[in-house]
Enzyme design. Structure first.
Site, PDB file in Angstrom:
ATOM      1  N   GLU A  43     -16.192 -10.755   3.507  1.00  0.00           N
ATOM      2  CA  GLU A  43     -15.041 -10.502   2.630  1.00  0.00           C
ATOM      3  C   GLU A  43     -14.474 -11.809   2.096  1.00  0.00           C
ATOM      4  O   GLU A  43     -14.180 -11.938   0.905  1.00  0.00           O
ATOM      5  CB  GLU A  43     -13.964  -9.733   3.403  1.00  0.00           C
ATOM      6  CG  GLU A  43     -12.766  -9.331   2.550  1.00  0.00           C
ATOM      7  CD  GLU A  43     -11.644  -8.710   3.380  1.00  0.00           C
ATOM      8  OE1 GLU A  43     -11.399  -9.202   4.506  1.00  0.00           O
ATOM      9  OE2 GLU A  43     -11.031  -7.744   2.905  1.00  0.00           O
TER      10      GLU A  43
ATOM     11  N   GLU B 246     -14.201 -12.273  -5.631  1.00  0.00           N
ATOM     12  CA  GLU B 246     -12.864 -11.793  -6.039  1.00  0.00           C
ATOM     13  C   GLU B 246     -11.761 -12.519  -5.279  1.00  0.00           C
ATOM     14  O   GLU B 246     -10.594 -12.449  -5.675  1.00  0.00           O
ATOM     15  CB  GLU B 246     -12.729 -10.289  -5.750  1.00  0.00           C
ATOM     16  CG  GLU B 246     -13.685  -9.385  -6.512  1.00  0.00           C
ATOM     17  CD  GLU B 246     -14.979  -9.146  -5.740  1.00  0.00           C
ATOM     18  OE1 GLU B 246     -15.196  -9.791  -4.697  1.00  0.00           O
ATOM     19  OE2 GLU B 246     -15.792  -8.331  -6.200  1.00  0.00           O
TER      20      GLU B 246
ATOM     21  N   GLU C  70       2.095   1.649  -3.387  1.00  0.00           N
ATOM     22  CA  GLU C  70       1.001   2.117  -4.238  1.00  0.00           C
ATOM     23  C   GLU C  70       0.774   3.617  -4.061  1.00  0.00           C
ATOM     24  O   GLU C  70       0.598   4.352  -5.041  1.00  0.00           O
ATOM     25  CB  GLU C  70      -0.293   1.342  -3.903  1.00  0.00           C
ATOM     26  CG  GLU C  70      -1.455   1.694  -4.817  1.00  0.00           C
ATOM     27  CD  GLU C  70      -2.758   1.009  -4.423  1.00  0.00           C
ATOM     28  OE1 GLU C  70      -2.761   0.214  -3.454  1.00  0.00           O
ATOM     29  OE2 GLU C  70      -3.774   1.281  -5.080  1.00  0.00           O
TER      30      GLU C  70
ATOM     31  N   LYS D 198     -15.447  -9.579   7.906  1.00  0.00           N
ATOM     32  CA  LYS D 198     -14.418 -10.447   7.317  1.00  0.00           C
ATOM     33  C   LYS D 198     -15.022 -11.746   6.794  1.00  0.00           C
ATOM     34  O   LYS D 198     -14.481 -12.365   5.885  1.00  0.00           O
ATOM     35  CB  LYS D 198     -13.345 -10.763   8.361  1.00  0.00           C
ATOM     36  CG  LYS D 198     -12.488  -9.575   8.738  1.00  0.00           C
ATOM     37  CD  LYS D 198     -11.400  -9.305   7.713  1.00  0.00           C
ATOM     38  CE  LYS D 198     -10.623  -8.032   8.028  1.00  0.00           C
ATOM     39  NZ  LYS D 198      -9.867  -7.534   6.878  1.00  0.00           N
TER      40      LYS D 198
ATOM     41  N   GLU E 130       0.831  -1.204   0.000  1.00  0.00           N
ATOM     42  CA  GLU E 130       0.000   0.000   0.000  1.00  0.00           C
ATOM     43  C   GLU E 130       0.867   1.256   0.000  1.00  0.00           C
ATOM     44  O   GLU E 130       0.545   2.244  -0.674  1.00  0.00           O
ATOM     45  CB  GLU E 130      -0.937  -0.018   1.228  1.00  0.00           C
ATOM     46  CG  GLU E 130      -2.149   0.860   1.086  1.00  0.00           C
ATOM     47  CD  GLU E 130      -3.218   0.513   2.124  1.00  0.00           C
ATOM     48  OE1 GLU E 130      -3.862  -0.544   1.982  1.00  0.00           O
ATOM     49  OE2 GLU E 130      -3.386   1.290   3.071  1.00  0.00           O
TER      50      GLU E 130
ATOM     51  N   CYS F 226     -10.257  -1.747  14.547  1.00  0.00           N
ATOM     52  CA  CYS F 226     -10.615  -3.164  14.678  1.00  0.00           C
ATOM     53  C   CYS F 226     -10.804  -3.587  16.135  1.00  0.00           C
ATOM     54  O   CYS F 226     -11.566  -4.502  16.417  1.00  0.00           O
ATOM     55  CB  CYS F 226      -9.543  -4.027  14.047  1.00  0.00           C
ATOM     56  SG  CYS F 226      -9.262  -3.601  12.336  1.00  0.00           S
TER      57      CYS F 226
ATOM     58  N   CYS G 112      -8.238  -2.066   4.150  1.00  0.00           N
ATOM     59  CA  CYS G 112      -8.133  -3.223   5.053  1.00  0.00           C
ATOM     60  C   CYS G 112      -9.453  -3.566   5.705  1.00  0.00           C
ATOM     61  O   CYS G 112      -9.647  -4.671   6.178  1.00  0.00           O
ATOM     62  CB  CYS G 112      -7.146  -2.976   6.183  1.00  0.00           C
ATOM     63  SG  CYS G 112      -5.916  -1.808   5.813  1.00  0.00           S
TER      64      CYS G 112
ATOM     65  N   SER H 163      -7.364   1.848  -2.286  1.00  0.00           N
ATOM     66  CA  SER H 163      -6.166   1.055  -2.581  1.00  0.00           C
ATOM     67  C   SER H 163      -6.592  -0.307  -3.119  1.00  0.00           C
ATOM     68  O   SER H 163      -7.551  -0.908  -2.640  1.00  0.00           O
ATOM     69  CB  SER H 163      -5.359   0.872  -1.295  1.00  0.00           C
ATOM     70  OG  SER H 163      -4.459  -0.201  -1.453  1.00  0.00           O
TER      71      SER H 163
END
Lengths: 596, 394
Positions: free
Chosen positions: A372, A377, A286, A369, A283, A526, A310, A330
């Site tokens: 996710e 993907e 990037e 999560k 990241e 988190c 994230c 990102s």
């Protein structure tokens, strides 16, 4: 200093700040008043009425959570009238509630159950209303189960979704006896604007909103001799798990957690922090690449500000609410998903395992999560990258089921290969942590010097303000980064999606010219995630935050790029940040979604 | 308690005097404090049902400091058996609007709203025309005051003042926690005077004729006149303006059909008075002299001996079960329990003693519900069950 007033509670005079509610005054005096709809994170609703107290001279009882103290107010918290009324209210709630406690996931951790026990509601005089209702259970979301029959309509979830998250996936529908908590057109949680953040689950006093648990699936995988089960643990889990195991909030239990996981039978106990460090490498690179394209190449197509990726709650939020800004996110996968992709490639290869036989489990402070991991993907390893996601709470259940005496466990260390991490990775668990970790690495990469903050602690990005801004001026960069000389890198940090919305609105209206934005879906980051121990409130979040920064401080390596396993993986496997292999495994794409 | 009071009709509200412009203009010249004192000395109490002293309400709103204040006319007349506000707005709307403007002048509000019951939508076009005429006059006399109609959507609870604000703000119509009270924080969080249509019409009478004329009518604690919506088993249903303080016996003598078994005073959220109590019940606000309050605005439903009180109660409870906003436990679940409970007793699924348990429950509902509605929904239950217990069982 606020004005002080005198009140009397149960005959004792107290001096309290003006503006305090009766409930707050009683709590500070050590007098317990039961509550249900009240939550320290949320605005006052005053709708459950279980906190009623008597005010001398008033005919009606007052909801103590919603009534401010007044000079010379005489309050009685334990009269016959108060007790009978509270008991009645608990009975009323129970009559409307599917009180089949032994079949409830929250059995033993339910505020209504606790009150029923406290007030010794032994018999149900009132008629059970459940058969009169058309209750449904929504199990379609991979993250959250919504069981209306267990709902007591306290609206904590509604307020959470609106006030903390600005999502409004859950609202009140209908009135009277049909009043319920519903989604848009009563669609499944899976088909609406819900980000799966799980804050509603964390704030629900009963079993009406719970995480979808995958405990049995994990037990099955562990007991299958053909499977190699790896588990990764997110940074915030180690500062929350202790609470489930009888420790005070803020206790770091990293070593005990690793020991427990080994006891449970996982073949390899690894650390998401490793891929958090990897995220920083990718990241950070990037961001610098985007800056170069924007500043040197004057490329109009490059999108700034870049936001972090994230937090899967945040990712789904922007997909719903600001789909026109998806290119600003990102492309890095979250640490969990980077880990998953590497577990079935890099790790499998190094350990000479058939990736088909690897079951990749993660334990996360998060319910999003789970969603996710189920995204289409996330199959870049050729398999589903992360097979099963557990929350901190589910892990605690497993440890208890296994009969492990957690408190007496010796500290153990993570297994190697994807088990080493830096302090920079640990602070991913707190709001501002990704920003701080990224700056520690990016600044050093660009200038060859450490970030100009004492002991590497970038204090401006820390804290609990909903939106925080910081800027770092880059001076005397290395030759390759000469174009950044004098550039003031403008950063913003937001936590809680309601704050994310504020930041994005500022970006959209061009009121802000940030380069880099860190956004975490949950309050506090988190460590305040939807999968963390219940209760979570401002004080508990503050203690977990302290623990996170203490963990960082105590680690020998505090910068992601100095993690030897990171250096090794680029040398042995990935090549370079943003390289071809990285692109295949560690980066992803996003999809626009509708706003309802 | 012996009450000797004869039924006295009055005619203030519907008397169409066609001089509202003069009265409005004249009143707006007067000193604000003087007007407030006039209102206070009239002892007018809110005619929506709660009976809050109107003069005090306006005084408090006047004292509240804010750049913006509002006057709201509560025309969400939703109580079963009440239909007087509709007539006022049809027959003498200028009185109501003038009163709103005077209130605006006193408290410093430039905006007024009429919250009109959803079912009264057909009144809207005519009212809009009258508002246009009224605002034109205000402009002519250089008085800055506008009135807008806000249409309700049919929820009973939105007649509760704070739920009404929520509704106007575009939110779900649910009562707020009090304090703060509307005179400090009402619509949009600003100081707001919210009055029932009839209350506003009475203030007009007071400003026109002086407080003494109003005060001299009625009895102690219950001054002036009141509109009554008379319905049920009566040969002459309709709207009547009567002096407060009358005995229910006098009322029944006048309006009953000779066989009146009970009167429901104050609509579904009011009390049922059985025949044996007619003589000792005075109609007015609670006080030393009078026996019963007017929980909601003057609905008088007469029942003769052909009526089953079980059916009457069943009907009320079904109404409340549906019309509770649903947010607070005692009202939402309590109404369901009462409704299902009386049926269970009737069908023999629960013993007669279950009624006593439910009576205890109504006490909790009164003590703990969040709003005035929730606190009063059980009134009909307790008064009917206490007086007609045998009809609930057999």
């Amino acid at each position: 200093m606020s004005k002080k007033i005198n009140i009397t509670i149960n005959g004792v005079v107290y001096e309290v700040d003006e503006g305090l509610t009766i409930l707050e005054a009683a709590q500070s005096a050590g007098i317990n008043i039961p509550t249900l709809c009240y939550h320290k994170d949320l605005c006052i609703a005053g709708n459950c009425r279980v906190c009623v107290v008597e005010i001398v001279g008033q005919k009606r009882l007052a909801a103590s959570c919603a009534t401010p103290c007044q000079e010379n107010m005489e309050i009685l918290t334990n009269t016959l009238n108060v007790r009978n009324s509270r008991k009645h209210i608990i009975e009323l709630l129970l009559s409307e509630h599917n009180a089949d406690c032994t079949k409830c996931y929250k059995n033993g951790n339910c505020e209504l159950q606790e009150l029923a026990a406290e007030y010794k509601i032994m018999s149900q005089d009132l008629i059970g209303l459940v058969p009169y209702k058309d209750y449904t259970i929504d199990m379609f979301s991979p993250s959250i189960i919504k069981d209306d029959s267990r709902c007591i309509r306290c609206q904590r979830c509604v307020r959470t979704c609106a006030e903390l998250q600005g999502v409004n996936a859950l609202t009140v529908a209908y009135k009277g006896d049909k009043m319920k908590i519903a989604t848009f057109f009563e669609n499944s949680m899976n088909d609406v604007v819900c980000t799966n953040c799980g804050q509603c689950v964390n704030h629900c006093p009963t079993g009406a909103l719970i995480e979808k648990n995958y405990i049995e699936e994990v037990w099955e995988a562990i007991s299958d001799p053909d499977k190699h089960v790896v588990i990764q643990t997110a940074p915030a889990v180690r500062v929350g798990l202790g609470e489930e195991m009888g420790f005070e909030p803020g206790e770091r239990v990293t070593g005990k957690m690793v020991a427990a996981l080994k006891n449970l039978g996982f073949d390899s106990v690894l650390d998401t922090d490793f891929t958090a460090d990897l995220t920083i490498m990718e990241e950070g690179t990037e961001l610098l690449t985007r800056l170069k394209k924007a500043l040197v190449d004057k490329d109009k197509n490059v999108k700034l500000p870049m936001t972090t990726s994230c937090s899967p709650g945040w990712v789904k939020f922007i997909e719903h609410m600001f789909p026109e800004y998806l290119e600003n996110v990102s492309t890095c996968k979250s640490p969990q998903q980077m880990f998953g992709a590497l577990a079935k490639t890099y790790y499998a290869k190094a350990r000479k395992l058939d990736p088909e036989k690897i079951v990749s489990v993660s334990v996360m402070p998060c319910t999003a999560k789970k969603f996710e991991a189920s995204r289409p993907e996330m199959h870049d390893s050729g398999y589903r990258d992360v097979d099963i996601v557990l929350t901190t709470r589910e892990l605690a259940i497993m440890i208890k089921q296994a009969g492990i005496d957690f408190r007496k466990l010796p500290d153990k260390k993570f297994d190697r290969l994807m088990g080493e991490s830096s302090g920079a990775a640990v602070i991913f668990g707190a709001t501002g942590g990704v920003m701080e970790a990224a700056l520690r690495t990016a600044y050093e990469l660009v200038t060859g010097r450490e970030v100009p903050f004492e002991d590497l602690n970038i204090m401006p990005v820390r804290g609990m303000d909903g939106v925080r801004e910081a800027s770092v001026k880059i001076e005397k960069p290395l030759e390759n980064w000469a174009f950044l000389d004098g550039v003031e890198l403008k950063c913003a940090v937001a936590h809680g999606l309601v704050n994310a919305k504020k930041v994005m609105d500022a970006v959209k209206s061009k009121k802000a010219d940030y380069h880099f934005i860190e956004i975490m879906a949950c309050p506090g980051g988190c460590l305040g995630g939807g999968g963390q121990p219940i209760p979570t409130n401002p004080e508990i979040r503050a203690k977990r935050t302290q623990a996170i920064y203490a963990e960082d401080k105590n680690l020998p390596i505090r910068k992601s790029h100095e993690n030897p396993e990171i250096i090794k993986i680029y040398k042995d496997f990935l090549g370079e940040p943003l390289g071809k292999k990285s692109h295949e495994l560690l980066h992803t794409t996003y999809v626009g979604r509708n706003r309802y | 308690m012996a009450i000797t009071y004869n039924l006295k009709r009055a005619d203030f509200i519907f008397r169409n005097e066609n001089d509202w412009e003069k009265i409005l203009n004249r009143t707006l010249q007067r000193d604000k404090q003087e007007l407030i004192n006039e209102l206070i000395s009239s002892e007018l109490k809110g005619r929506g049902g709660a009976g809050f002293p109107t003069g005090l309400k306006w005084k408090l709103a006047n004292e509240a400091v804010s750049d913006e204040k509002y006057v709201i006319c509560n025309a969400d007349e939703g109580e079963p058996g009440t239909f007087k506000d509709r007539e006022i707005l049809t027959k003498v709307p200028f009185k109501v609007m003038s009163a709103m403007a005077i209130c605006g002048y006193i408290i410093g509000a430039k905006k007024g709203f009429i919250y009109l019951r959803g079912e009264y939508k057909y009144l809207q076009p005519d009212l809009e025309k009258i508002i246009a005429e009224f605002e034109y006059y205000c402009k002519e006399i250089n008085f800055d005051f506008t009135i807008n109609i806000f249409m309700g959507s049919g929820a009973y609870i939105c007649g509760e003042e704070t739920a009404l604000f929520e509704s106007m703000e575009g939110k779900r119509g649910e009562p707020r926690n009090k304090p703060p009270f509307p005179t400090n924080s009402g619509y949009m969080g600003k100081p707001t005077v919210i009055n029932n249509v009839e209350t506003l019409a009475h203030t007009y009478t007071i400003f026109k004729h002086g407080s003494k004329k109003f005060y001299d009518l009625g009895v102690q604690f219950s001054r002036g006149t009141k509109l009554f919506s008379v319905s049920g088993d009566t040969p002459k249903p309709g709207i009547y303006e009567l002096e407060l303080g009358m005995s229910l016996q006098d009322f029944v003598d006048e309006f009953g059909d000779g066989d009146t078994k009970a009167v429901q005073v104050g609509g579904a959220s009011g009390f049922l008075v059985p025949r044996k109590r007619f003589g000792e019940t005075a109609i007015g606000f609670k006080g030393k002299l009078t026996g019963i309050s007017l929980p909601t605005g003057g609905s008088m439903m007469l029942f003769n001996s052909s009526r089953s009180m079980f059916n009457v109660l069943d009907n009320y409870l079904e109404f409340f079960r549906e019309e509770s906003c649903g947010q607070c436990t005692p009202c939402r679940v309590g109404c369901q329990q009462l409704h299902i409970g009386i049926k269970a007793v009737k069908q023999g699924a629960k013993p007669a003693s279950y009624l006593d348990k439910l009576l205890k429950l109504t006490e909790t509902m009164q003590y703990t519900a969040k709003c005035g509605l929730g606190q009063s929904v059980a009134n009909s239950f307790s008064s009917i069950v206490e007086n007609f217990r045998e009809e609930m069982i057999y």
